[in-house]
Design an enzyme around this catalytic site. Sequence first.
Site, PDB file in Angstrom:
ATOM      1  N   ARG A  79       0.854  -1.189   0.000  1.00 41.99           N
ATOM      2  CA  ARG A  79       0.000   0.000   0.000  1.00 41.99           C
ATOM      3  C   ARG A  79       0.894   1.245   0.000  1.00 41.99           C
ATOM      4  NH1 ARG A  79      -5.541  -0.666   1.028  1.00 41.99           N
ATOM      5  NH2 ARG A  79      -6.120  -2.754   1.764  1.00 41.99           N
ATOM      6  N   HIS A 114     -12.200  -2.051  -2.562  1.00 43.61           N
ATOM      7  CA  HIS A 114     -13.208  -1.032  -2.855  1.00 43.61           C
ATOM      8  C   HIS A 114     -13.580  -1.069  -4.334  1.00 43.61           C
ATOM      9  CE1 HIS A 114     -12.349   0.526   1.111  1.00 43.61           C
ATOM     10  NE2 HIS A 114     -13.133   1.574   0.937  1.00 43.61           N
ATOM     11  N   ARG A 161      -9.245   6.159  -3.985  1.00 44.59           N
ATOM     12  CA  ARG A 161      -8.323   5.234  -3.316  1.00 44.59           C
ATOM     13  C   ARG A 161      -6.873   5.635  -3.542  1.00 44.59           C
ATOM     14  NH1 ARG A 161     -10.270   3.452   0.609  1.00 44.59           N
ATOM     15  NH2 ARG A 161      -9.153   1.468   0.650  1.00 44.59           N
ATOM     16  N   HIS A 167      -4.228   2.822  -2.209  1.00 47.26           N
ATOM     17  CA  HIS A 167      -3.910   1.881  -3.283  1.00 47.26           C
ATOM     18  C   HIS A 167      -3.070   2.544  -4.365  1.00 47.26           C
ATOM     19  CE1 HIS A 167      -6.266  -1.563  -2.068  1.00 47.26           C
ATOM     20  NE2 HIS A 167      -7.310  -0.792  -1.833  1.00 47.26           N
TER      21      HIS A 167
END
Length: 338
Positions: A79, A114, A161, A167
């Site tokens: 991440r 997501h 995101r 992400h």
Amino acid sequence: MEAVYTEGIWMAESLQQMMKGQETFWLVVTHIGDPKAAFLLVFPFTYFINKRAGMAVVWVAAISEWLNLVFKWMLFGERPFWWIGESRLFVNKQPNVHQFSSTCETGPGSPSGHAMVTAAVWWVVVSSLGSFLYSRTHSLLLSAAPFLLYVVMLVAVGLSRIFILAHFPHQVIAGSITGFILGVVLSRRVPEGRPLLFFFSFSMGLMLSALMLHAGLQQLGIDLSWSIALAKKWCSRAEWIRLDTAPFSSLTRDCGALLGLGLAQYWKPGGWSLPWAPRALSLAISSMGLYHVNRLPLPVRPQGLFYGLFFVKFVIVPQIVMVLVPGLIHLFTHKKKD
């Protein structure tokens, strides 16, 4: 992968610089794309318009999030918020980025849950809406409008995101493509009218298979808690680390929701038949009920108790939407008629 990750960091920096002052908007978008929103927001809204589509939302959301968990355990995706520090590539030139309250998720990053769940669940919604519009208007242009909104939704969730450093771009793209495929495939086979034993077996099967996979990987010497340690190490604020973003929270949510879907059909096969006004009232009351269920504080120690109660919480969700609230509305509206 270093080059891909590095480009992703600079893209996140560019987004944050271009969209200064719009942080609240992007946080709202990322909340809409949260997998739990499929159960707490999309499900009740869809169910009171079309029962089959509502059940499909739960079915598709649960399976796509479960698969996302398995993919994350296998792919070990980084991440951005922790990779910036762990990579040691930005010692001389730190990117001008900052974290948010929704940044510090504790699971691995690839593919984006997501993006994957949003793509799968919203395909159910827009395909149902598109079919409805075409049956009423026979206009290809009008029936195509929901699919345009679908693309906009996926792009917005994906950008959100990247914006909050949750992400990298390639993880969002992978999640969106996988979710779209799952949405198309799974929405064709909704377990409407199946017996309770089917849902119980399916729920427990997903739970046990995930636990066996986890145990098997641990036996091979793979530490699946690596992402939790990195999230705790590099998150800007300790209070942003939440147990409900951990991989086992996703697992218990999905298995609980599937069992709840079976129980709801067992208590009231076919559901309650309500006119439009009582349906709208049921939607409003169900949404308020789910809001309060979601806000119920759960003890985080011991973790087994937390996950058990988290499972029960999502077993309750379909009962509220499909049985309790519409049943009460049906009871009161029929009493008034009498």
